[in-house]
Design a protein around this motif. Structure first.
Motif, PDB file in Angstrom:
ATOM      1  N   THR A   7       0.845  -1.197   0.000  1.00 20.89           N
ATOM      2  CA  THR A   7       0.000   0.000   0.000  1.00 20.89           C
ATOM      3  C   THR A   7       0.879   1.245   0.000  1.00 20.89           C
ATOM      4  O   THR A   7       2.013   1.232   0.475  1.00 20.89           O
ATOM      5  CB  THR A   7      -0.924   0.040   1.234  1.00 20.89           C
ATOM      6  N   THR A   8       0.334   2.316  -0.526  1.00 16.40           N
ATOM      7  CA  THR A   8       1.090   3.572  -0.526  1.00 16.40           C
ATOM      8  C   THR A   8       1.277   4.095   0.898  1.00 16.40           C
ATOM      9  O   THR A   8       2.291   4.731   1.180  1.00 16.40           O
ATOM     10  CB  THR A   8       0.391   4.639  -1.389  1.00 16.40           C
ATOM     11  N   THR A   9       0.338   3.787   1.763  1.00 19.53           N
ATOM     12  CA  THR A   9       0.472   4.223   3.159  1.00 19.53           C
ATOM     13  C   THR A   9       1.681   3.558   3.803  1.00 19.53           C
ATOM     14  O   THR A   9       2.504   4.227   4.437  1.00 19.53           O
ATOM     15  CB  THR A   9      -0.803   3.885   3.963  1.00 19.53           C
ATOM     16  N   TRP A  10       1.797   2.232   3.653  1.00 17.28           N
ATOM     17  CA  TRP A  10       2.938   1.544   4.259  1.00 17.28           C
ATOM     18  C   TRP A  10       4.246   1.985   3.619  1.00 17.28           C
ATOM     19  O   TRP A  10       5.266   2.132   4.294  1.00 17.28           O
ATOM     20  CB  TRP A  10       2.790   0.032   4.179  1.00 17.28           C
ATOM     21  N   GLN A  11       4.242   2.239   2.331  1.00 17.19           N
ATOM     22  CA  GLN A  11       5.460   2.714   1.669  1.00 17.19           C
ATOM     23  C   GLN A  11       5.884   4.073   2.216  1.00 17.19           C
ATOM     24  O   GLN A  11       7.070   4.321   2.427  1.00 17.19           O
ATOM     25  CB  GLN A  11       5.260   2.750   0.158  1.00 17.19           C
ATOM     26  N   ALA A  12       4.912   4.940   2.487  1.00 17.02           N
ATOM     27  CA  ALA A  12       5.221   6.249   3.071  1.00 17.02           C
ATOM     28  C   ALA A  12       5.748   6.092   4.498  1.00 17.02           C
ATOM     29  O   ALA A  12       6.709   6.764   4.887  1.00 17.02           O
ATOM     30  CB  ALA A  12       3.983   7.143   3.055  1.00 17.02           C
ATOM     31  N   VAL A  13       5.136   5.200   5.263  1.00 15.07           N
ATOM     32  CA  VAL A  13       5.596   4.951   6.632  1.00 15.07           C
ATOM     33  C   VAL A  13       7.010   4.390   6.608  1.00 15.07           C
ATOM     34  O   VAL A  13       7.872   4.805   7.389  1.00 15.07           O
ATOM     35  CB  VAL A  13       4.631   3.992   7.371  1.00 15.07           C
ATOM     36  N   THR A  14       7.263   3.447   5.716  1.00 12.11           N
ATOM     37  CA  THR A  14       8.592   2.857   5.601  1.00 12.11           C
ATOM     38  C   THR A  14       9.633   3.915   5.278  1.00 12.11           C
ATOM     39  O   THR A  14      10.719   3.936   5.868  1.00 12.11           O
ATOM     40  CB  THR A  14       8.597   1.759   4.519  1.00 12.11           C
ATOM     41  N   GLN A  15       9.323   4.794   4.355  1.00 11.30           N
ATOM     42  CA  GLN A  15      10.264   5.855   3.988  1.00 11.30           C
ATOM     43  C   GLN A  15      10.529   6.769   5.182  1.00 11.30           C
ATOM     44  O   GLN A  15      11.675   7.141   5.452  1.00 11.30           O
ATOM     45  CB  GLN A  15       9.734   6.667   2.802  1.00 11.30           C
ATOM     46  N   TRP A  16       9.473   7.130   5.909  1.00  9.93           N
ATOM     47  CA  TRP A  16       9.638   7.982   7.081  1.00  9.93           C
ATOM     48  C   TRP A  16      10.501   7.284   8.127  1.00  9.93           C
ATOM     49  O   TRP A  16      11.394   7.911   8.715  1.00  9.93           O
ATOM     50  CB  TRP A  16       8.274   8.338   7.683  1.00  9.93           C
ATOM     51  N   LEU A  17      10.254   5.994   8.362  1.00  6.75           N
ATOM     52  CA  LEU A  17      11.040   5.240   9.342  1.00  6.75           C
ATOM     53  C   LEU A  17      12.510   5.187   8.939  1.00  6.75           C
ATOM     54  O   LEU A  17      13.405   5.365   9.778  1.00  6.75           O
ATOM     55  CB  LEU A  17      10.483   3.822   9.500  1.00  6.75           C
ATOM     56  N   GLN A  18      12.779   4.944   7.672  1.00  9.10           N
ATOM     57  CA  GLN A  18      14.167   4.891   7.205  1.00  9.10           C
ATOM     58  C   GLN A  18      14.853   6.247   7.364  1.00  9.10           C
ATOM     59  O   GLN A  18      16.011   6.317   7.794  1.00  9.10           O
ATOM     60  CB  GLN A  18      14.221   4.417   5.755  1.00  9.10           C
ATOM     61  N   ILE A  45      12.485   1.178  15.724  1.00 10.53           N
ATOM     62  CA  ILE A  45      12.317   1.229  14.269  1.00 10.53           C
ATOM     63  C   ILE A  45      12.729  -0.107  13.651  1.00 10.53           C
ATOM     64  O   ILE A  45      12.013  -0.658  12.812  1.00 10.53           O
ATOM     65  CB  ILE A  45      13.124   2.400  13.667  1.00 10.53           C
ATOM     66  N   ASP A  46      13.871  -0.639  14.079  1.00 12.96           N
ATOM     67  CA  ASP A  46      14.328  -1.923  13.540  1.00 12.96           C
ATOM     68  C   ASP A  46      13.338  -3.039  13.862  1.00 12.96           C
ATOM     69  O   ASP A  46      13.050  -3.891  13.003  1.00 12.96           O
ATOM     70  CB  ASP A  46      15.705  -2.276  14.098  1.00 12.96           C
ATOM     71  N   ASP A  47      12.811  -3.049  15.082  1.00 15.44           N
ATOM     72  CA  ASP A  47      11.834  -4.077  15.467  1.00 15.44           C
ATOM     73  C   ASP A  47      10.564  -3.977  14.635  1.00 15.44           C
ATOM     74  O   ASP A  47      10.023  -4.988  14.189  1.00 15.44           O
ATOM     75  CB  ASP A  47      11.480  -3.966  16.955  1.00 15.44           C
ATOM     76  N   LEU A  48      10.082  -2.769  14.420  1.00 17.47           N
ATOM     77  CA  LEU A  48       8.869  -2.584  13.630  1.00 17.47           C
ATOM     78  C   LEU A  48       9.083  -3.055  12.192  1.00 17.47           C
ATOM     79  O   LEU A  48       8.246  -3.775  11.638  1.00 17.47           O
ATOM     80  CB  LEU A  48       8.438  -1.115  13.636  1.00 17.47           C
ATOM     81  N   MET A  49      10.203  -2.701  11.618  1.00 17.39           N
ATOM     82  CA  MET A  49      10.486  -3.109  10.250  1.00 17.39           C
ATOM     83  C   MET A  49      10.638  -4.637  10.161  1.00 17.39           C
ATOM     84  O   MET A  49      10.185  -5.249   9.202  1.00 17.39           O
ATOM     85  CB  MET A  49      11.746  -2.417   9.737  1.00 17.39           C
ATOM     86  N   ALA A  50      11.259  -5.241  11.153  1.00 16.79           N
ATOM     87  CA  ALA A  50      11.436  -6.694  11.156  1.00 16.79           C
ATOM     88  C   ALA A  50      10.092  -7.401  11.309  1.00 16.79           C
ATOM     89  O   ALA A  50       9.841  -8.415  10.661  1.00 16.79           O
ATOM     90  CB  ALA A  50      12.384  -7.112  12.272  1.00 16.79           C
ATOM     91  N   ASP A  51       9.218  -6.872  12.168  1.00 15.05           N
ATOM     92  CA  ASP A  51       7.901  -7.474  12.347  1.00 15.05           C
ATOM     93  C   ASP A  51       7.093  -7.420  11.059  1.00 15.05           C
ATOM     94  O   ASP A  51       6.350  -8.344  10.750  1.00 15.05           O
ATOM     95  CB  ASP A  51       7.116  -6.777  13.459  1.00 15.05           C
ATOM     96  N   ALA A  52       7.243  -6.371  10.312  1.00 12.91           N
ATOM     97  CA  ALA A  52       6.506  -6.245   9.054  1.00 12.91           C
ATOM     98  C   ALA A  52       7.019  -7.247   8.022  1.00 12.91           C
ATOM     99  O   ALA A  52       6.274  -7.675   7.152  1.00 12.91           O
ATOM    100  CB  ALA A  52       6.623  -4.834   8.511  1.00 12.91           C
ATOM    101  N   ASP A  53       8.288  -7.638   8.146  1.00 10.55           N
ATOM    102  CA  ASP A  53       8.859  -8.587   7.201  1.00 10.55           C
ATOM    103  C   ASP A  53       8.501 -10.034   7.519  1.00 10.55           C
ATOM    104  O   ASP A  53       8.648 -10.898   6.674  1.00 10.55           O
ATOM    105  CB  ASP A  53      10.383  -8.447   7.146  1.00 10.55           C
ATOM    106  N   ASP A  54       8.073 -10.296   8.741  1.00 14.59           N
ATOM    107  CA  ASP A  54       7.717 -11.660   9.119  1.00 14.59           C
ATOM    108  C   ASP A  54       6.498 -12.124   8.339  1.00 14.59           C
ATOM    109  O   ASP A  54       5.521 -11.400   8.199  1.00 14.59           O
ATOM    110  CB  ASP A  54       7.417 -11.758  10.611  1.00 14.59           C
TER     111      ASP A  54
END
Length: 66
Positions: A7-18, A45-54
């Motif tokens: 989703t564009t929302t998650w892509q925007a969140v991912t960019q903000w987190l990075q 931030i790392d934990d959130l990104m890792a959880d999304a990859d699971d």
């Protein structure tokens, strides 16, 4: 956690987190009185990104006796 990463929302969140993670790392490198806070923020931030990859685990199929 079920996150639709396309989703564009998650892509925007991912960019903000990075971007935020990079800012925290740069602040640590440059020296900051809030090193512990920055390390904690990076960890979250790392934990959130890792959880999304699971990948969600599938429930096992029920046993059948036929």
């Amino acid at each position: 956690m079920n996150i639709d990463k396309h989703t564009t929302t998650w892509q925007a969140v991912t960019q903000w987190l990075q971007d935020r993670r990079q800012q925290c790392v740069e602040s640590l490198i440059n020296g900051s009185p809030n090193d512990d806070k920055l390390r904690g923020e990076i960890r979250v931030i790392d934990d959130l990104m890792a959880d999304a990859d699971d990948r969600p685990t599938r429930e096992p199929l029920p046993d059948t006796d036929y």
